[in-house]
Design a protein around this motif. Structure first.
Motif, PDB file in Angstrom:
ATOM      1  N   CYS A  48       0.852  -1.190   0.000  1.00 30.34           N
ATOM      2  CA  CYS A  48       0.000   0.000   0.000  1.00 30.34           C
ATOM      3  C   CYS A  48       0.889   1.241   0.000  1.00 30.34           C
ATOM      4  CB  CYS A  48      -0.908  -0.018   1.232  1.00 30.34           C
ATOM      5  SG  CYS A  48      -1.841   1.512   1.444  1.00 30.34           S
ATOM      6  N   CYS A  51       0.255   3.643   3.118  1.00 31.49           N
ATOM      7  CA  CYS A  51       0.843   3.130   4.360  1.00 31.49           C
ATOM      8  C   CYS A  51       2.367   3.217   4.289  1.00 31.49           C
ATOM      9  CB  CYS A  51       0.402   1.689   4.601  1.00 31.49           C
ATOM     10  SG  CYS A  51      -1.327   1.546   5.098  1.00 31.49           S
ATOM     11  N   CYS A  86      -4.187  -0.585   0.455  1.00 31.50           N
ATOM     12  CA  CYS A  86      -4.835  -1.595   1.287  1.00 31.50           C
ATOM     13  C   CYS A  86      -6.330  -1.241   1.350  1.00 31.50           C
ATOM     14  CB  CYS A  86      -4.211  -1.632   2.684  1.00 31.50           C
ATOM     15  SG  CYS A  86      -4.496  -0.161   3.687  1.00 31.50           S
ATOM     16  N   CYS A  89      -7.049   2.064   3.403  1.00 31.10           N
ATOM     17  CA  CYS A  89      -6.706   3.317   2.719  1.00 31.10           C
ATOM     18  C   CYS A  89      -7.633   3.563   1.535  1.00 31.10           C
ATOM     19  CB  CYS A  89      -5.254   3.294   2.255  1.00 31.10           C
ATOM     20  SG  CYS A  89      -4.074   3.427   3.613  1.00 31.10           S
TER      21      CYS A  89
END
Ligand SMILES: [Zn+2]
Length: 113
Positions: A48, A51, A86, A89
């Motif tokens: 991600c 992240c 992800c 998100c």
């Protein structure tokens, strides 16, 4: 004579009106071609990006269209318009910028300051 106790039978769930009128995923461009593309894209971009920017290592499970237009948009398969995210998100982005919860869609990220 004994009687049967009442049984709880939940009412049949029907989709909300907005969900019922929504085209199917395949009709929105998330078809077999997209599924194959998704697998190869996530193999190349397994983390991600949001992240990762915060120093976290989280597996990407979604491909986000930065322009919010989806696979049928003019840049549906353009790698410059895609980012691996992800689920958390992606949901956050959908809610805040793609018009989730009845919000008006915001301008694409790349055009924001
Ligand atoms: Zn994430």
């Amino acid at each position: 004579m004994p009687q049967r106790p009442p049984t709880f039978r939940p009412s049949i769930k029907r989709p909300a009106p907005s969900e019922a009128s929504r085209p199917t995923a395949a009709a929105r461009g998330y078809d077999h071609r997209w599924q194959r593309f998704r697998v190869s894209y996530l193999a190349e971009h397994p983390l991600c990006v949001r992240c990762e920017a915060r120093g976290l290592i989280v597996e990407a499970t979604c491909i986000d269209h930065i322009d919010g237009a989806g696979p049928t948009g003019p840049r549906g398969y353009d790698p410059a318009n895609l980012q691996a995210l992800c689920q958390s998100c992606h949901s956050q982005k959908t809610i805040t910028s793609d018009g989730g919860f009845g919000r008006a869609p915001a301008a694409p990220e790349e055009h924001r300051a």
